[in-house]
Design a protein around this motif. Structure first.
Motif, PDB file in Angstrom:
ATOM      1  N   ASN A  71    -101.186  24.219  43.132  1.00  8.88           N
ATOM      2  CA  ASN A  71    -100.943  22.640  43.781  1.00  8.88           C
ATOM      3  C   ASN A  71    -100.172  21.213  44.501  1.00  8.88           C
ATOM      4  OD1 ASN A  71    -104.556  22.510  44.055  1.00  8.88           O
ATOM      5  ND2 ASN A  71    -103.332  23.361  41.123  1.00  8.88           N
ATOM      6  N   GLY A  72     -99.775  22.019  45.511  1.00 10.29           N
ATOM      7  CA  GLY A  72     -98.540  20.957  46.423  1.00 10.29           C
ATOM      8  C   GLY A  72     -98.421  21.434  47.370  1.00 10.29           C
ATOM      9  N   GLU A  73     -97.705  20.530  48.541  1.00  6.82           N
ATOM     10  CA  GLU A  73     -97.223  20.817  49.459  1.00  6.82           C
ATOM     11  C   GLU A  73     -95.735  20.309  50.327  1.00  6.82           C
ATOM     12  OE1 GLU A  73    -100.193  18.930  52.532  1.00  6.82           O
ATOM     13  OE2 GLU A  73     -99.071  19.825  53.989  1.00  6.82           O
ATOM     14  N   ASN A  74     -95.193  20.679  51.092  1.00  7.50           N
ATOM     15  CA  ASN A  74     -93.806  20.556  51.150  1.00  7.50           C
ATOM     16  C   ASN A  74     -93.482  21.148  52.071  1.00  7.50           C
ATOM     17  OD1 ASN A  74     -91.676  19.825  51.602  1.00  7.50           O
ATOM     18  ND2 ASN A  74     -90.922  19.630  49.488  1.00  7.50           N
ATOM     19  N   GLU A  75     -93.655  21.654  53.146  1.00  3.93           N
ATOM     20  CA  GLU A  75     -93.399  22.033  54.329  1.00  3.93           C
ATOM     21  C   GLU A  75     -91.460  22.482  54.347  1.00  3.93           C
ATOM     22  OE1 GLU A  75     -94.377  20.710  58.490  1.00  3.93           O
ATOM     23  OE2 GLU A  75     -96.185  20.636  58.036  1.00  3.93           O
ATOM     24  N   PHE A  76     -91.393  22.238  54.928  1.00  6.04           N
ATOM     25  CA  PHE A  76     -89.976  21.708  54.482  1.00  6.04           C
ATOM     26  C   PHE A  76     -88.708  22.915  52.978  1.00  6.04           C
ATOM     27  CE2 PHE A  76     -85.486  21.218  52.698  1.00  6.04           C
ATOM     28  CZ  PHE A  76     -84.476  21.498  53.751  1.00  6.04           C
ATOM     29  N   LEU A  77     -89.713  23.223  52.219  1.00  6.33           N
ATOM     30  CA  LEU A  77     -89.569  23.635  51.052  1.00  6.33           C
ATOM     31  C   LEU A  77     -89.914  25.710  50.962  1.00  6.33           C
ATOM     32  CD1 LEU A  77     -88.992  24.564  47.958  1.00  6.33           C
ATOM     33  CD2 LEU A  77     -90.944  24.195  47.159  1.00  6.33           C
ATOM     34  N   GLU A  78     -91.008  25.232  52.541  1.00  6.96           N
ATOM     35  CA  GLU A  78     -91.202  26.800  52.368  1.00  6.96           C
ATOM     36  C   GLU A  78     -90.027  27.087  53.709  1.00  6.96           C
ATOM     37  OE1 GLU A  78     -94.921  26.239  55.076  1.00  6.96           O
ATOM     38  OE2 GLU A  78     -95.760  25.700  52.296  1.00  6.96           O
ATOM     39  N   ALA A  79     -89.691  26.696  54.554  1.00  5.89           N
ATOM     40  CA  ALA A  79     -88.700  26.399  55.686  1.00  5.89           C
ATOM     41  C   ALA A  79     -87.620  26.977  54.949  1.00  5.89           C
ATOM     42  CB  ALA A  79     -88.912  25.567  56.343  1.00  5.89           C
ATOM     43  N   LEU A  80     -86.996  26.353  54.180  1.00  2.06           N
ATOM     44  CA  LEU A  80     -86.339  26.781  52.677  1.00  2.06           C
ATOM     45  C   LEU A  80     -85.867  27.780  52.281  1.00  2.06           C
ATOM     46  CD1 LEU A  80     -82.864  25.516  52.075  1.00  2.06           C
ATOM     47  CD2 LEU A  80     -84.565  24.651  50.407  1.00  2.06           C
ATOM     48  N   ILE A  81     -87.269  28.561  52.475  1.00  2.19           N
ATOM     49  CA  ILE A  81     -87.161  29.830  51.760  1.00  2.19           C
ATOM     50  C   ILE A  81     -87.307  30.641  52.530  1.00  2.19           C
ATOM     51  CG2 ILE A  81     -89.518  31.823  50.572  1.00  2.19           C
ATOM     52  CD1 ILE A  81     -89.407  28.888  48.866  1.00  2.19           C
ATOM     53  N   GLU A  82     -87.713  30.298  53.964  1.00  2.05           N
ATOM     54  CA  GLU A  82     -87.864  31.271  55.198  1.00  2.05           C
ATOM     55  C   GLU A  82     -86.150  31.520  55.388  1.00  2.05           C
ATOM     56  OE1 GLU A  82     -90.416  29.918  57.483  1.00  2.05           O
ATOM     57  OE2 GLU A  82     -92.413  30.368  56.229  1.00  2.05           O
ATOM     58  N   MET A  83     -85.611  30.362  56.094  1.00  4.43           N
ATOM     59  CA  MET A  83     -84.098  30.336  56.306  1.00  4.43           C
ATOM     60  C   MET A  83     -83.110  31.329  55.126  1.00  4.43           C
ATOM     61  SD  MET A  83     -81.248  29.112  55.216  1.00  4.43           S
ATOM     62  CE  MET A  83     -80.928  27.634  54.449  1.00  4.43           C
ATOM     63  N   LEU A  84     -83.771  31.595  53.922  1.00  3.27           N
ATOM     64  CA  LEU A  84     -83.052  32.084  53.390  1.00  3.27           C
ATOM     65  C   LEU A  84     -82.418  33.916  53.563  1.00  3.27           C
ATOM     66  CD1 LEU A  84     -82.756  30.134  49.657  1.00  3.27           C
ATOM     67  CD2 LEU A  84     -81.464  30.498  51.036  1.00  3.27           C
ATOM     68  N   VAL A  85     -83.909  34.361  54.530  1.00  4.91           N
ATOM     69  CA  VAL A  85     -84.339  35.255  54.585  1.00  4.91           C
ATOM     70  C   VAL A  85     -83.112  35.735  55.292  1.00  4.91           C
ATOM     71  CG1 VAL A  85     -85.732  37.148  55.313  1.00  4.91           C
ATOM     72  CG2 VAL A  85     -86.456  35.721  53.884  1.00  4.91           C
ATOM     73  N   GLU A  86     -82.660  35.180  56.621  1.00  5.41           N
ATOM     74  CA  GLU A  86     -82.108  35.346  57.753  1.00  5.41           C
ATOM     75  C   GLU A  86     -80.376  35.029  58.046  1.00  5.41           C
ATOM     76  OE1 GLU A  86     -82.318  37.623  59.728  1.00  5.41           O
ATOM     77  OE2 GLU A  86     -84.373  37.572  59.218  1.00  5.41           O
ATOM     78  N   ARG A  87     -80.261  33.741  56.203  1.00  2.00           N
ATOM     79  CA  ARG A  87     -79.484  33.099  56.216  1.00  2.00           C
ATOM     80  C   ARG A  87     -77.892  34.168  56.647  1.00  2.00           C
ATOM     81  NH1 ARG A  87     -76.367  33.539  51.377  1.00  2.00           N
ATOM     82  NH2 ARG A  87     -77.843  35.129  49.689  1.00  2.00           N
ATOM     83  N   GLY A  88     -76.715  33.293  57.094  1.00  2.00           N
ATOM     84  CA  GLY A  88     -76.050  34.109  56.998  1.00  2.00           C
ATOM     85  C   GLY A  88     -74.685  33.748  56.006  1.00  2.00           C
ATOM     86  N   LYS A  89     -74.286  32.959  55.747  1.00  2.00           N
ATOM     87  CA  LYS A  89     -74.025  32.831  54.609  1.00  2.00           C
ATOM     88  C   LYS A  89     -74.131  32.027  52.823  1.00  2.00           C
ATOM     89  CE  LYS A  89     -72.570  27.879  55.892  1.00  2.00           C
ATOM     90  NZ  LYS A  89     -71.603  27.021  56.192  1.00  2.00           N
TER      91      LYS A  89
END
Ligand code: IPE
Ligand code: IPE
Ligand code: MG
Ligand code: MG
Ligand code: MG
Length: 294
Positions: free
Chosen positions: A276-294
Motif C-alpha cells: 500500500n504505497g507509491e514511489n517511482e524512484f524506489l522502483e527505478a532504484l531497484i531496477e538500476m541495481l540489476v544493471e549497475r556497474g559498481k
C-alpha cells in the motif's frame, strides 16, 4: 530530470546528511575520530540510507527520526566494510577508490575506528528514539540492532570467513548472502516502513522485498568481483578468488548468476507493487541495481 541526475542529487544530499552526524575530530582520541570520518566521508553509493528514506516516503512517512536512523545505518555499514577489509578478514587495500582505513591508520586504529562507528551509530539512533519516543521508534531500534548483529550481518560474515577454502553448498551461500548483505538492506527498508507507520502485513512484505534486493545485490557484487575493474568499482577485483571464497558465481557461473539477479529483482518489484504505497524512484532504484556497474 532523468533518473541518473536525480540519483546523483539524492546521493549528494544523503552524503551531507550522514556526515553532519559525525563527531568533531578533536581531543585525545583524535586519531580514531579522524579515521571514522575518513571511512565515512570517502564516498560510496549510500544505498542503504537511500533505501530507508525512499521506503519511508513510499509509505507516506513523516517521522523526523528517519534521518538519524539512515545516518546510523550508513555508519554501521561503513564499519562493516572497515572490518571486512582488515588483513584478518579479506585483506584488501582499496575501498571506495581510496586506501582502506587500516592501510592509512594501521590495523589497530582500523579495528577501533570500526568499533567506534558501530557504537556511535547506536548513540545516534538511540538519541532519535529519545527525541521521538514511540512504539515505532523503539521497534525500529530493536530491528536495526538485530539485523546488524549475530542474527544478521555479523552472522553472515562469520560463515563467509569460515567457508574460505571449502566448497559450501548453495544453501550455505544463500545463508551468507542473506545475512552478510541482505540483513542491512532489510534494516534499511523495514526501518523506513516501521517509522512511516506501515501496517504489519506491509512490513512483512517489505522484509521480503529487501531480502530479494539484498541477495540480488550480493550476487551482483560477486559478479562484479570477476567482471569489473578496480577503477570502476573503487575496490580490488579478484578479492574473492584470492581469498578462496566459493561465491554464487563460482558455483553457478556468470550467466546463470546474472539471470538470477534479474529474476530475484523482478520478484522484489512484484512484491513491492502489492504494498500500500507509491514511489517511482524506489522502483527505478531497484531496477538500476540489476544493471549497475559498481
Ligand atoms: C559493499 O557494499 C559490501 C557489500 C555488501 C557487497 P556497497 O557496494 O553498497 O558499498 P558502498 O557503500 O557503495 O561503498
Ligand atoms: C562483505 O561482502 C559484506 C559485508 C558485510 C561487509 P564482501 O567482502 O563481498 O564485500 P566487498 O566486495 O569487500 O565490498
Ligand atoms: Mg568479505
Ligand atoms: Mg570484502
Ligand atoms: Mg565482494
Amino acid at each position: 530530470m532523468n533518473f541518473k541526475d536525480v540519483l546523483a542529487e539524492k546521493t549528494e544530499l544523503i552524503e551531507q546528511m550522514v556526515c553532519s552526524f559525525l563527531p568533531t575530530v578533536e581531543g585525545y582520541p583524535k586519531t580514531v575520530l579522524d579515521a571514522m570520518a575518513y571511512s565515512v566521508r570517502v564516498g560510496g553509493k549510500r544505498l542503504r540510507p537511500m533505501l530507508m528514506l525512499e521506503t519511508h516516503k513510499f509509505f507516506g512517512g513523516k517521522s523526523n527520526a528517519v534521518s538519524s536512523f539512515a545516518a546510523a545505518l550508513e555508519m554501521i555499514h561503513t564499519y562493516s566494510l572497515v572490518h571486512d577489509d582488515l588483513p584478518a578478514m579479506d585483506n584488501d587495500d582499496l575501498r571506495r577508490g581510496k586506501p582502506t582505513t587500516w592501510s592509512v591508520y594501521g590495523e589497530t586504529m582500523g579495528i577501533l575506528a570500526g568499533d567506534a562507528l558501530l557504537n556511535y551509530a547506536f548513540e545516534v539512533a538511540a538519541r532519535a528514539v529519545e527525541e521521538e519516543p514511540s512504539a515505532q521508534t523503539a521497534r525500529a531500534l530493536s530491528y536495526l540492532a538485530k539485523k546488524a548483529g549475530i542474527f544478521g550481518m555479523i552472522g553472515g560474515q562469520v560463515v563467509d570467513i569460515e567457508s574460505e577454502g571449502t566448497k559450501p553448498t548453495l544453501d550455505t551461500i544463500l545463508y551468507i548472502h542473506e545475512n552478510k548483505t541482505a540483513a542491512l538492506i532489510q534494516a534499511a527498508m523495514v526501518v523506513g516502513a516501521i517509522l512511516a507507520g506501515a501496517d504489519d502485513e506491509d512490513v512483512k512484505k517489505i522484509e521480503s522485498v529487501a531480502y530479494d534486493v539484498g541477495v540480488a545485490f550480493q550476487i551482483k557484487d560477486d559478479i562484479l568481483d570477476v567482471t569489473s575493474t578496480a577503477e570502476e568499482l573503487g575496490k580490488p577485483i579478484g578479492s574473492d578468488a584470492r581469498n578462496e571464497k566459493t561465491t554464487y558465481v563460482s558455483l553457478k557461473g556468470l550467466e546463470d548468476a546474472q539471470k538470477d539477479v534479474e529474476q530475484i529483482s523482478r520478484r522484489a518489484l512484484a512484491t513491492l507493487a502489492s504494498c500500500n504505497g507509491e514511489n517511482e524512484f524506489l522502483e527505478a532504484l531497484i531496477e538500476m541495481l540489476v544493471e549497475r556497474g559498481k
